[in-house]
Scaffold this motif. Sequence first.
Motif, PDB file in Angstrom:
ATOM      1  N   ASN A 137       0.840  -1.029  -0.115  1.00 39.55           N
ATOM      2  CA  ASN A 137      -0.069  -0.099  -0.005  1.00 39.55           C
ATOM      3  C   ASN A 137       1.034   1.142  -0.111  1.00 39.55           C
ATOM      4  OD1 ASN A 137      -1.812   2.179   0.651  1.00 39.55           O
ATOM      5  ND2 ASN A 137      -3.081   0.747   1.806  1.00 39.55           N
ATOM      6  N   LYS A 138       0.862   1.903  -0.941  1.00 42.47           N
ATOM      7  CA  LYS A 138       2.043   2.913  -1.139  1.00 42.47           C
ATOM      8  C   LYS A 138       1.363   4.101  -0.619  1.00 42.47           C
ATOM      9  CE  LYS A 138       4.682   0.785  -4.001  1.00 42.47           C
ATOM     10  NZ  LYS A 138       4.051  -0.553  -4.100  1.00 42.47           N
ATOM     11  N   SER A 139       0.383   4.415  -0.087  1.00 43.93           N
ATOM     12  CA  SER A 139      -0.037   5.689   0.637  1.00 43.93           C
ATOM     13  C   SER A 139      -0.398   5.304   2.077  1.00 43.93           C
ATOM     14  CB  SER A 139      -1.496   5.869  -0.078  1.00 43.93           C
ATOM     15  OG  SER A 139      -2.614   5.025   0.298  1.00 43.93           O
ATOM     16  N   ILE A 140      -0.214   4.300   2.619  1.00 44.11           N
ATOM     17  CA  ILE A 140      -0.209   4.034   4.141  1.00 44.11           C
ATOM     18  C   ILE A 140       1.078   4.416   4.813  1.00 44.11           C
ATOM     19  CG2 ILE A 140       0.770   1.615   4.399  1.00 44.11           C
ATOM     20  CD1 ILE A 140      -1.878   0.937   5.658  1.00 44.11           C
ATOM     21  N   SER A 141       0.810   5.075   6.245  1.00 42.69           N
ATOM     22  CA  SER A 141       1.771   5.191   7.117  1.00 42.69           C
ATOM     23  C   SER A 141       1.694   4.156   8.023  1.00 42.69           C
ATOM     24  CB  SER A 141       1.462   6.860   7.760  1.00 42.69           C
ATOM     25  OG  SER A 141       1.673   7.748   6.501  1.00 42.69           O
ATOM     26  N   GLU A 157      17.135  -0.172   9.271  1.00 42.32           N
ATOM     27  CA  GLU A 157      18.054  -0.375   8.041  1.00 42.32           C
ATOM     28  C   GLU A 157      17.455  -1.301   6.601  1.00 42.32           C
ATOM     29  OE1 GLU A 157      21.259  -2.534   9.774  1.00 42.32           O
ATOM     30  OE2 GLU A 157      22.003  -1.170  11.128  1.00 42.32           O
ATOM     31  N   ASN A 158      16.502  -2.209   7.164  1.00 45.69           N
ATOM     32  CA  ASN A 158      15.881  -3.211   6.192  1.00 45.69           C
ATOM     33  C   ASN A 158      15.097  -2.276   5.337  1.00 45.69           C
ATOM     34  OD1 ASN A 158      17.621  -5.164   7.162  1.00 45.69           O
ATOM     35  ND2 ASN A 158      15.999  -5.797   8.376  1.00 45.69           N
ATOM     36  N   ILE A 159      14.065  -1.533   5.953  1.00 48.04           N
ATOM     37  CA  ILE A 159      13.144  -0.563   5.547  1.00 48.04           C
ATOM     38  C   ILE A 159      13.868   0.367   4.391  1.00 48.04           C
ATOM     39  CG2 ILE A 159      11.520   1.295   5.550  1.00 48.04           C
ATOM     40  CD1 ILE A 159      10.393  -1.706   6.538  1.00 48.04           C
ATOM     41  N   GLU A 160      15.055   1.021   4.780  1.00 51.68           N
ATOM     42  CA  GLU A 160      15.892   2.028   3.855  1.00 51.68           C
ATOM     43  C   GLU A 160      16.583   0.883   2.755  1.00 51.68           C
ATOM     44  OE1 GLU A 160      18.483   3.786   6.544  1.00 51.68           O
ATOM     45  OE2 GLU A 160      16.833   4.938   7.723  1.00 51.68           O
ATOM     46  N   ALA A 161      16.780   0.043   2.824  1.00 51.00           N
ATOM     47  CA  ALA A 161      17.655  -0.964   1.976  1.00 51.00           C
ATOM     48  C   ALA A 161      16.578  -1.375   0.745  1.00 51.00           C
ATOM     49  CB  ALA A 161      18.208  -2.070   2.564  1.00 51.00           C
ATOM     50  N   ALA A 162      15.126  -1.281   1.067  1.00 49.65           N
ATOM     51  CA  ALA A 162      14.105  -1.927   0.274  1.00 49.65           C
ATOM     52  C   ALA A 162      13.821  -0.844  -0.934  1.00 49.65           C
ATOM     53  CB  ALA A 162      13.006  -2.402   1.121  1.00 49.65           C
ATOM     54  N   ASP A 163      13.501  -1.428  -2.014  1.00 44.86           N
ATOM     55  CA  ASP A 163      12.964  -0.536  -3.245  1.00 44.86           C
ATOM     56  C   ASP A 163      11.752  -0.412  -3.055  1.00 44.86           C
ATOM     57  OD1 ASP A 163      13.079   1.004  -5.629  1.00 44.86           O
ATOM     58  OD2 ASP A 163      13.524  -0.829  -6.728  1.00 44.86           O
ATOM     59  N   GLU A 169       9.900   7.390   4.428  1.00 43.59           N
ATOM     60  CA  GLU A 169       9.178   8.651   4.986  1.00 43.59           C
ATOM     61  C   GLU A 169       7.756   8.335   5.420  1.00 43.59           C
ATOM     62  OE1 GLU A 169      12.129   9.896   2.149  1.00 43.59           O
ATOM     63  OE2 GLU A 169      10.715   8.305   1.906  1.00 43.59           O
ATOM     64  N   ARG A 170       7.408   6.989   5.052  1.00 47.55           N
ATOM     65  CA  ARG A 170       6.164   6.468   5.795  1.00 47.55           C
ATOM     66  C   ARG A 170       6.453   5.735   6.972  1.00 47.55           C
ATOM     67  NH1 ARG A 170       3.619   3.410   2.065  1.00 47.55           N
ATOM     68  NH2 ARG A 170       5.309   2.954   0.659  1.00 47.55           N
ATOM     69  N   PHE A 171       7.687   5.457   7.236  1.00 46.68           N
ATOM     70  CA  PHE A 171       7.688   4.532   8.490  1.00 46.68           C
ATOM     71  C   PHE A 171       8.463   5.242   9.652  1.00 46.68           C
ATOM     72  CE2 PHE A 171      10.878   1.315  10.353  1.00 46.68           C
ATOM     73  CZ  PHE A 171      10.085   0.541  11.009  1.00 46.68           C
ATOM     74  N   TYR A 172       7.741   5.023  10.747  1.00 45.77           N
ATOM     75  CA  TYR A 172       8.030   5.752  12.061  1.00 45.77           C
ATOM     76  C   TYR A 172       8.369   4.993  13.276  1.00 45.77           C
ATOM     77  CZ  TYR A 172       5.590   9.109   8.953  1.00 45.77           C
ATOM     78  OH  TYR A 172       5.322  10.100   8.271  1.00 45.77           O
TER      79      TYR A 172
END
Length: 355
Positions: A137-141, A157-163, A169-172
Motif C-alpha cells: 500500500n503506497k499511501s499508508i503510514s 536498515e531493512n526498510i531503507e534498503a528496500a526498493d 518517509e512513511r515508516f515511524y
Amino acid sequence: MGEEIMAAANYYSKDFEWDQLRQEIENNPSLAHHLLPFPNSSITQNQHTLLSSPLSLCSPQEDSEAWNNFHTRHSTGKFFKNSGSIAGALRCWNKDGMERRYLLKEFPELASCGGCSTVLEIGCGNGSTALAVLRGNKSISLYACDCSKEALERAKENIEAADINLAKERFYPFQCDFSASGFPNWLVCTSCRESSFQKQNMCPSGARGCSKQDFPDPPIFAKNNSCIAGVDFVTLIFTLSAVPLHRMSRAITECFSVLKPGGLLLFRDYGLYDMTMLRFEPEQRVGYREYIRSDRTRSHFFCLDSVRDLFCGSGFTELELEYCCVQSVNRRNGKIMRRVWIHGKFQKPHVQVGP
C-alpha cells in the motif's frame, strides 16, 4: 498491488483439521506434560512465590533484554546476509523464510484501505511485516514499536534498503513495551483516550484538546505538539505470545485505547499444539501453555477461547477468529511439520456499548 506480489503471497490455512490434531496430542502419553494443570494457573498477587520455575520471575526489563539479545545475535545471521540483492534478501527474511506478504491476503484491508490510513505495528522485530505493508500500500503510514532497540535499528536498515516508494518517509519506529509502560501520549493523548468511543470527539492533529504536557518529549514525527489522534489499524503479528500471561489483558486494553472508533486489530500468533510447543521440555514450562526458551525469550500458545476472552473482554467486537493449520515437509529429513497459528480480526466499536 503488483501481480508479482500477489503471486508470492499464497495463503494456506486448512491443510488439516485442528480437532484431529488435538485428539492425537491428547492421546499421546509422551506429550502429557503439556496438558497438565500448572501450579497457580489463575493469576494472583502472590504469583511469583507460587510459580515453581525461577524463569517465570522475569521482569519487563529482563524480557526486553532477552529480545534485545536475540536480535543482536541474529542481526548478522540469515537476515539480509550475503543475499546479493533485495530479492535474495527477501527469501531469508524471517523465520518463515520470506517477507510476510501472505498478510496482505490474510488481511486485505491493509492493501485496500484509502489514502492517509495509519497502522501501528506492535513488536515490529526486523521489519518483515512493515515491509510487506509498505510495499503493498503506497499511501499508508506505519508506526512501528518494539521493546528491543536492536530490533528497531535492524528494521530501519531493512526498510531503507528496500526498493519501495517513499518507504522511509512513511515508516515511524519508536521503542516501547506496550504491556508494561503503555503507549506514549503523542500517539493518542489523554483527551483522545477519554473520548475515543465518539469519533467526532477524537481530536485531530493540532487540536486544542492536546496539551503539551501530554508529550513533553515527542519524536520528530509528532508535529505541532499534538498527538496523531490514534490509528486505523493495529497489527499484533507473533507479538502477544511473547507477553507474560498476567500482562496480556493490560496490553490488549492499550491496543483498544489507541485505535480510532471502527478501527481494526489484526492478530496472528501461535496456536495450541503448534509443533514448536510440542518441542519444549517439561522444565521449560513457566505457566499454563507458557514456555521460556534457553535464550530467555518466552512463548505462549493460544486456543480460540483464550483469544476471544482477551479481546472481547477489553471491548473489541470479534469479526474473524480461526485456527490456521498448515502442513509442510522438511526437505532435509522428510519429517512432516504441522504448524498451528491463530488468525483473528477484531474491531473497536464505532459508539460506546452500554452505560
